[in-house]
Design a protein around this motif. Structure first.
Motif, mmCIF file in Angstrom:
data_model
loop_
_atom_site.group_PDB
_atom_site.id
_atom_site.type_symbol
_atom_site.label_atom_id
_atom_site.label_comp_id
_atom_site.label_asym_id
_atom_site.label_seq_id
_atom_site.Cartn_x
_atom_site.Cartn_y
_atom_site.Cartn_z
ATOM 1 N N ALA A 75 0.852 -1.186 0.000
ATOM 2 C CA ALA A 75 0.000 0.000 0.000
ATOM 3 C C ALA A 75 0.888 1.237 0.000
ATOM 4 O O ALA A 75 2.089 1.152 0.272
ATOM 5 C CB ALA A 75 -0.910 0.000 1.226
ATOM 6 N N PRO A 76 0.310 2.393 -0.306
ATOM 7 C CA PRO A 76 1.090 3.634 -0.244
ATOM 8 C C PRO A 76 1.605 3.886 1.165
ATOM 9 O O PRO A 76 1.076 3.334 2.141
ATOM 10 C CB PRO A 76 0.082 4.715 -0.665
ATOM 11 C CG PRO A 76 -0.981 3.978 -1.414
ATOM 12 C CD PRO A 76 -1.069 2.627 -0.775
ATOM 13 N N LEU A 107 3.527 -3.093 3.765
ATOM 14 C CA LEU A 107 4.691 -3.082 2.880
ATOM 15 C C LEU A 107 4.618 -1.823 2.034
ATOM 16 O O LEU A 107 3.730 -1.692 1.186
ATOM 17 C CB LEU A 107 4.702 -4.336 1.979
ATOM 18 C CG LEU A 107 4.670 -5.688 2.696
ATOM 19 C CD1 LEU A 107 4.579 -6.815 1.686
ATOM 20 C CD2 LEU A 107 5.894 -5.864 3.597
ATOM 21 N N ASP A 108 5.506 -0.897 2.275
ATOM 22 C CA ASP A 108 5.493 0.388 1.581
ATOM 23 C C ASP A 108 5.792 0.171 0.101
ATOM 24 O O ASP A 108 6.839 -0.357 -0.273
ATOM 25 C CB ASP A 108 6.550 1.304 2.207
ATOM 26 C CG ASP A 108 6.468 2.729 1.690
ATOM 27 O OD1 ASP A 108 5.909 2.948 0.591
ATOM 28 O OD2 ASP A 108 6.992 3.626 2.373
ATOM 29 N N GLN A 109 4.860 0.574 -0.757
ATOM 30 C CA GLN A 109 5.034 0.344 -2.196
ATOM 31 C C GLN A 109 6.183 1.151 -2.779
ATOM 32 O O GLN A 109 6.633 0.870 -3.894
ATOM 33 C CB GLN A 109 3.752 0.677 -2.944
ATOM 34 C CG GLN A 109 3.418 2.169 -2.983
ATOM 35 C CD GLN A 109 2.135 2.443 -3.733
ATOM 36 O OE1 GLN A 109 1.173 1.700 -3.598
ATOM 37 N NE2 GLN A 109 2.115 3.502 -4.521
ATOM 38 N N THR A 110 6.687 2.121 -2.034
ATOM 39 C CA THR A 110 7.823 2.914 -2.521
ATOM 40 C C THR A 110 9.155 2.337 -2.053
ATOM 41 O O THR A 110 10.196 2.937 -2.308
ATOM 42 C CB THR A 110 7.701 4.380 -2.064
ATOM 43 O OG1 THR A 110 7.759 4.434 -0.629
ATOM 44 C CG2 THR A 110 6.396 4.990 -2.543
ATOM 45 N N SER A 111 9.110 1.189 -1.354
ATOM 46 C CA SER A 111 10.340 0.559 -0.859
ATOM 47 C C SER A 111 10.439 -0.881 -1.381
ATOM 48 O O SER A 111 10.235 -1.845 -0.638
ATOM 49 C CB SER A 111 10.373 0.563 0.677
ATOM 50 O OG SER A 111 10.244 1.867 1.192
ATOM 51 N N PRO A 112 10.713 -1.053 -2.675
ATOM 52 C CA PRO A 112 10.683 -2.395 -3.267
ATOM 53 C C PRO A 112 11.712 -3.353 -2.692
ATOM 54 O O PRO A 112 11.434 -4.549 -2.558
ATOM 55 C CB PRO A 112 10.938 -2.121 -4.759
ATOM 56 C CG PRO A 112 11.632 -0.796 -4.798
ATOM 57 C CD PRO A 112 11.063 -0.011 -3.662
ATOM 58 N N ASP A 113 12.898 -2.873 -2.327
ATOM 59 C CA ASP A 113 13.937 -3.774 -1.810
ATOM 60 C C ASP A 113 13.525 -4.380 -0.472
ATOM 61 O O ASP A 113 13.681 -5.588 -0.250
ATOM 62 C CB ASP A 113 15.271 -3.024 -1.667
ATOM 63 C CG ASP A 113 15.858 -2.623 -3.011
ATOM 64 O OD1 ASP A 113 15.465 -3.248 -4.025
ATOM 65 O OD2 ASP A 113 16.693 -1.697 -3.048
ATOM 66 N N ALA A 114 13.004 -3.545 0.419
ATOM 67 C CA ALA A 114 12.581 -4.041 1.726
ATOM 68 C C ALA A 114 11.422 -5.027 1.583
ATOM 69 O O ALA A 114 11.370 -6.052 2.272
ATOM 70 C CB ALA A 114 12.172 -2.870 2.621
ATOM 71 N N THR A 115 10.498 -4.736 0.677
ATOM 72 C CA THR A 115 9.370 -5.632 0.461
ATOM 73 C C THR A 115 9.833 -6.970 -0.100
ATOM 74 O O THR A 115 9.378 -8.044 0.339
ATOM 75 C CB THR A 115 8.359 -4.979 -0.494
ATOM 76 O OG1 THR A 115 7.809 -3.812 0.128
ATOM 77 C CG2 THR A 115 7.237 -5.937 -0.843
ATOM 78 N N ALA A 116 10.752 -6.933 -1.062
ATOM 79 C CA ALA A 116 11.270 -8.171 -1.656
ATOM 80 C C ALA A 116 11.992 -9.020 -0.602
ATOM 81 O O ALA A 116 11.818 -10.244 -0.559
ATOM 82 C CB ALA A 116 12.199 -7.846 -2.821
ATOM 83 N N ARG A 117 12.776 -8.375 0.262
ATOM 84 C CA ARG A 117 13.482 -9.129 1.313
ATOM 85 C C ARG A 117 12.494 -9.821 2.237
ATOM 86 O O ARG A 117 12.662 -10.983 2.613
ATOM 87 C CB ARG A 117 14.395 -8.199 2.117
ATOM 88 C CG ARG A 117 15.685 -7.816 1.421
ATOM 89 C CD ARG A 117 16.679 -7.240 2.429
ATOM 90 N NE ARG A 117 16.142 -6.108 3.169
ATOM 91 C CZ ARG A 117 16.211 -4.848 2.756
ATOM 92 N NH1 ARG A 117 16.788 -4.561 1.589
ATOM 93 N NH2 ARG A 117 15.714 -3.868 3.502
ATOM 94 N N GLY A 134 3.225 1.378 -7.752
ATOM 95 C CA GLY A 134 4.518 1.857 -7.289
ATOM 96 C C GLY A 134 5.674 1.148 -7.957
ATOM 97 O O GLY A 134 5.579 0.691 -9.100
ATOM 98 N N ASP A 135 6.783 1.006 -7.226
ATOM 99 C CA ASP A 135 8.006 0.463 -7.801
ATOM 100 C C ASP A 135 8.171 -1.033 -7.566
ATOM 101 O O ASP A 135 9.197 -1.608 -7.946
ATOM 102 C CB ASP A 135 9.219 1.193 -7.191
ATOM 103 C CG ASP A 135 9.145 2.695 -7.444
ATOM 104 O OD1 ASP A 135 8.713 3.070 -8.540
ATOM 105 O OD2 ASP A 135 9.508 3.464 -6.537
ATOM 106 N N ILE A 136 7.216 -1.682 -6.945
ATOM 107 C CA ILE A 136 7.365 -3.080 -6.584
ATOM 108 C C ILE A 136 7.016 -3.983 -7.772
ATOM 109 O O ILE A 136 5.967 -3.820 -8.409
ATOM 110 C CB ILE A 136 6.480 -3.429 -5.375
ATOM 111 C CG1 ILE A 136 7.011 -2.685 -4.141
ATOM 112 C CG2 ILE A 136 6.456 -4.924 -5.114
ATOM 113 C CD1 ILE A 136 6.189 -2.872 -2.907
ATOM 114 N N ASP A 137 7.902 -4.925 -8.076
ATOM 115 C CA ASP A 137 7.710 -5.870 -9.175
ATOM 116 C C ASP A 137 6.988 -7.104 -8.626
ATOM 117 O O ASP A 137 7.578 -7.921 -7.923
ATOM 118 C CB ASP A 137 9.065 -6.257 -9.773
ATOM 119 C CG ASP A 137 8.924 -7.099 -11.033
ATOM 120 O OD1 ASP A 137 7.820 -7.637 -11.262
ATOM 121 O OD2 ASP A 137 9.909 -7.204 -11.783
#
Length: 318
Positions: A75-76, A107-117, A134-137
């Protein structure tokens, strides 16, 4: 002091307090399917666990069940706060999650690395994306093998269905002259969906009901527009559409004097639920319902069940 530390309550303590075996306690607390435990016994175990302050060992439970009971919600960021649309979907998710053992993690959609981890390390049982712009793949997250449910892809907000529920309800109540006050921007996707639904329903009920649309040029003038409709006194049914409108108060307060003389349906958000329901006015909350359906679909996938059919929009009523 170390000697005064409180001893952790175990399942053995719960079993002794409830007068049952540890196996029974395990089945009840883990909601193990296929067990034949009577309802009185189940309640006795749950009451003993509550009274003693039992808290399950998160790590042990995760190892045994192969689950973390954590669900990530893309989410945002919460600063600034989410818009009313996203907030209503999140409220629906939270209401559904409260009925289960799972917990939500933002999971902050502007923080793709943290979400992926978080996903790749196996911390989550599943993922819900209410905003995937956002930036999340999501393809990377799908590689974890965990179920993912996406708003606007797997579950859609039923704007048109909300309007239909309102009009059909008033038709069933034999209302003949209905005013629809639309405070949403007609140029947005929700606004266009509502307008298309309004036009179809107006034609469908033309022989028994007159349905007229009212849309103030400036949503900040909504109180004036609503007051004018009420003062006209010629309507026996009202639909007020406020799903995405940025208004500063609950619109139902203007209609409370009409309860008993006319039927009122508010298409809005769960933030309006309490004042609306307490006033006897009907509430339909399509974004809130979408949140609940997202949760139901994810739970079906986590449990390996066939996906349930989308449920019709429900009324909230006193």
């Amino acid at each position: 002091m170390a000697g005064s530390a409180r001893r952790k309550i175990s399942r053995r303590d719960v079993a002794a307090a409830a007068g049952v075996s540890m196996t029974t306690v395990t089945y009840v607390l883990r909601r193990t399917p296929g067990t034949s435990i009577s309802e009185p016994t189940r309640r006795r175990v749950l009451e003993a666990a509550r009274r003693l302050g039992y808290e399950p060992d998160f790590a042990a439970t995760s190892l045994v069940r192969g689950r973390t009971e954590l669900v990530g919600v893309i989410a945002p960021p919460f600063n600034p706060p989410p818009n009313d649309h996203d907030a209503a979907v999140l409220a629906g998710l939270a209401a559904a999650a409260d009925r289960t053992d799972h917990h939500l993690i933002h999971l902050d959609q502007t923080s793709p690395d943290a979400t992926a981890r978080c996903a790749l390390r196996g911390y989550l049982d599943g993922i819900i994306a209410i905003n995937s712009s956002g930036d999340i793949d999501l393809d990377v997250l799908a590689d974890t093998g965990k179920p993912i449910v996406v708003l606007h892809e797997h579950v859609h907000i039923d704007y048109a269905g909300a309007m239909r529920r309102g009009v059909d309800y008033l038709a069933a109540r034999r209302r003949h002259d209905v005013a629809v006050l639309m405070l949403d921007d007609p140029h947005t996707a929700p606004g266009r969906a509502f307008l298309r639904a309004f036009e179809a329903l107006r034609d469908e009920h033309a022989s028994t009901m007159r349905v007229s649309l009212h849309h103030p040029d400036d949503s900040r003038c909504w109180t004036r527009a609503m007051t004018a409709l009420i003062d006209a006194g010629s309507y026996d049914g009202y639909i007020v559409n406020t799903v995405t409108a940025r208004i500063d108060a609950d619109p139902s307060f203007l209609f409370r004097p009409l309860v008993g003389h006319a039927d009122v349906v508010v298409i809005g958000s769960p933030t309006q639920r309490r004042p609306v329901v307490e006033s006897g006015i009907i509430l339909v909350a399509p974004c809130f319902e979408a949140g609940r359906q997202l949760w139901a679909m994810l739970m079906d996938r986590i449990e390996g069940r066939a996906a349930a059919q989308a449920q019709p929009l429900a009324f909230e009523q006193a």
